[in-house]
Design a protein around this motif. Structure first.
Motif, PDB file in Angstrom:
ATOM      1  N   ASP A   1     -29.780 -11.387  70.660  1.00 37.20           N
ATOM      2  CA  ASP A   1     -29.575 -11.229  69.222  1.00 37.20           C
ATOM      3  C   ASP A   1     -28.820  -9.933  68.925  1.00 37.20           C
ATOM      4  O   ASP A   1     -28.428  -9.200  69.833  1.00 37.20           O
TER       5      ASP A   1
ATOM      6  N   LYS B   1     -33.108 -13.424  74.074  1.00 35.32           N
ATOM      7  CA  LYS B   1     -33.915 -14.469  73.443  1.00 35.32           C
ATOM      8  C   LYS B   1     -34.355 -15.497  74.493  1.00 35.32           C
ATOM      9  O   LYS B   1     -33.987 -16.662  74.438  1.00 35.32           O
TER      10      LYS B   1
ATOM     11  N   PRO C   1     -39.113 -10.970  68.970  1.00 33.30           N
ATOM     12  CA  PRO C   1     -38.747 -11.258  67.585  1.00 33.30           C
ATOM     13  C   PRO C   1     -39.972 -11.065  66.696  1.00 33.30           C
ATOM     14  O   PRO C   1     -41.103 -11.250  67.158  1.00 33.30           O
TER      15      PRO C   1
END
Lengths: 268, 228
Positions: A252, A258, B57
């Motif tokens: 990202d 990722k 994330p």
């Protein structure tokens, strides 16, 4: 040079008998390949017959938009199969493969049609454009799918190293540097290898075809050299493109790997 | 103790498949803090630490570094200041020295160079001689490769270390070595540096930390201050 002998369907049928050898091998060794062999044989005949029909039609119609449309379909299929051959998938992999195949194959085939074969009566001359593009697609497809598989495989296997580098402040290009190099190298090896042995170990199919159809071998060789370099260039460009686009997709904007978007197609 | 806030996390939340792994976590790391992070397995300690290093994330929440949001173009600079150290060091090919030189090839550390003398001094404190640098990295023991991983991080003079159970796979002796290396780094600038240390071992947390956070089910349960 003698012109080529026209083949009748009966003569082709005589050659088709050779598949019986495969069938006998399969039965004797109990390979259980009979069904697959039958399907493969039928597909060979049907697919090639279709291509023959389509090509005759395209040559007859002889319009630029028909050539472009056929070329687009061929490119799309090549891109999709390049993506589908990869064991590990991620969202966007098909778009990336199609984009890469499209860009490299069309740019380099275009270069050869416009600058190398510059005396062509029409820029889209289907007799040249379609076989040339077909050969480029068939070969870059290999480089691209090998590059793609190697990249995802290496990234997954060296996740620890990649993350360690990121944790120390590496950008995604720095962290993925080794997997990128590995993928591009592996993608380019087959074409370099075949350039090494061409004419010595193998006679290329296109050259063989041209010699059979009556072309002077010196000319056939020149065509083959053009093709080899065209394929090599397109493979390099396509592999680099697919690998870099994939790295952009797999990391990202914060340079985070990722890992979670990579799926193993075998593990269901 | 200085009141400078180095690292602040606000409302960090992470959900996977309907499970909430980080539940609106808020955390502040001041300069000088030696923060221990404890809690049962699966409580989200590691995930929190990795999120602070921007290796995971997040679904919502924000990270502030010295009171400013960390934007994408600052991510690598942020990670060069806030270095996350894995529980197990990843194996690399090459000699110990080449592994230690690795980070100086990165753009973010351009301008800094490898200080062999400093490394040799550090190795001496954990009873390793200079020829340790020539050993192939893949032949090191777990403890040795963890020491190399720590030195690789610390030589960059980060302000914050995020230590994810750095000694859980090590024998006692190596664990003490790792502790001593971290403490020496901290003592160099005790009012400008800080670390978060995830530990399973209460006595270790007592030894190296001055405050303790307990996590459970993705939430911070309590914060205690030591008076040691």
């Amino acid at each position: 040079m003698a012109p080529y002998i026209e083949l009748t369907n009966w003569q082709v049928a005589l050659a088709a008998l050779l598949i019986v050898i495969n069938g006998v091998v399969s039965v004797v060794l109990r390979l259980r390949l009979e069904k697959t062999l039958a399907i493969a044989s039928v597909r060979t005949v049907v697919q090639l017959a279709l291509v023959g029909a389509v090509l005759s039609w395209v040559f007859r119609v002889d319009r630029w938009y028909v050539v472009i449309a056929i070329a687009a379909v061929m490119t799309l299929v090549a891109g999709l199969s390049a993506a589908d051959r990869s064991k590990r998938k991620f969202p966007g992999i098909r778009l990336i493969a199609i984009t890469s195949v499209w860009a490299c194959a069309w740019m380099l085939t275009g270069y050869v049609l416009l600058f190398v074969f510059r005396d062509l009566p029409k820029w889209y001359e289907p007799q040249y454009a379609i076989p040339l593009l077909g050969m480029v697609l068939g070969n870059t497809l290999n480089g691209i799918s090998v590059g793609l598989s190697t990249l995802t495989e290496t990234l997954v296997r060296s996740r620890g190293q990649v993350e360690t580098l990121i944790a120390l402040g590496a950008t995604r290009w720095e962290a993925a540097g080794e997997p990128i190099r590995e993928a591009v190298r592996t993608g380019m090896i087959p074409i370099v290898n075949s350039m090494m042995v061409v004419g010595v170990v193998s006679l290329p199919g296109m050259m063989t075809g041209q010699v059979i159809s009556g072309m002077d071998p010196v000319q056939a060789v020149r065509y083959q050299i053009v093709i080899m370099f065209l394929i090599a260039g397109a493979t390099a460009l396509g592999t680099v493109s697919v690998v870099l686009l994939s790295v952009r997709r797999l990391f990202d904007a914060n340079h985070r790997f990722k890992f979670e978007i990579i799926r193993n197609a075998d593990a269901k | 103790m200085s009141q400078d806030v180095l690292l602040r996390a606000v409302d960090l939340t992470r959900r996977i498949a309907g499970r909430t792994l980080l539940d609106h976590v808020a955390l502040e790391l001041d300069a000088g803090m030696r923060l221990g992070l404890v809690g049962p397995t699966g409580s989200g300690k590691s995930l929190l630490l990795r999120s602070l290093a921007m290796l995971e994330p997040i679904d919502s929440g924000q990270l502030f570094w010295r009171n400013a949001v960390v934007s994408s173009d600052q991510a690598t600079g942020y990670r060069s200041q806030v270095v996350y150290v894995h529980q197990r060091a990843a194996g690399f090919e090459g000699s110990v020295e080449s592994i230690l030189q690795q980070p100086f090839q990165l753009k973010v550390h351009r301008g800094h160079s490898f200080d062999r003398g400093w490394i040799i001094e550090q190795l001496a404190t954990v009873s390793r001689e200079a020829r340790f640098l020539d050993q192939p990295h893949e032949q090191l023991s777990g403890g040795e490769s963890q020491i190399v991983a720590l030195l690789r991080a610390i030589q960059l003079s980060p302000s914050v270390l995020l230590l994810d159970e750095p000694t859980s796979a090590l024998d006692r002796q190596s664990a003490r070595h790792v502790e001593s290396i971290v403490m020496r780094w901290y003592e160099e600038k005790p009012d400008a540096r800080a670390f978060i240390w995830v530990s399973h071992d209460p006595s270790q947390a007592d030894r190296v930390c001055d405050s303790l956070i307990t996590m459970d089910a993705g939430q911070i349960q309590r914060l205690q201050q030591h008076t040691s």
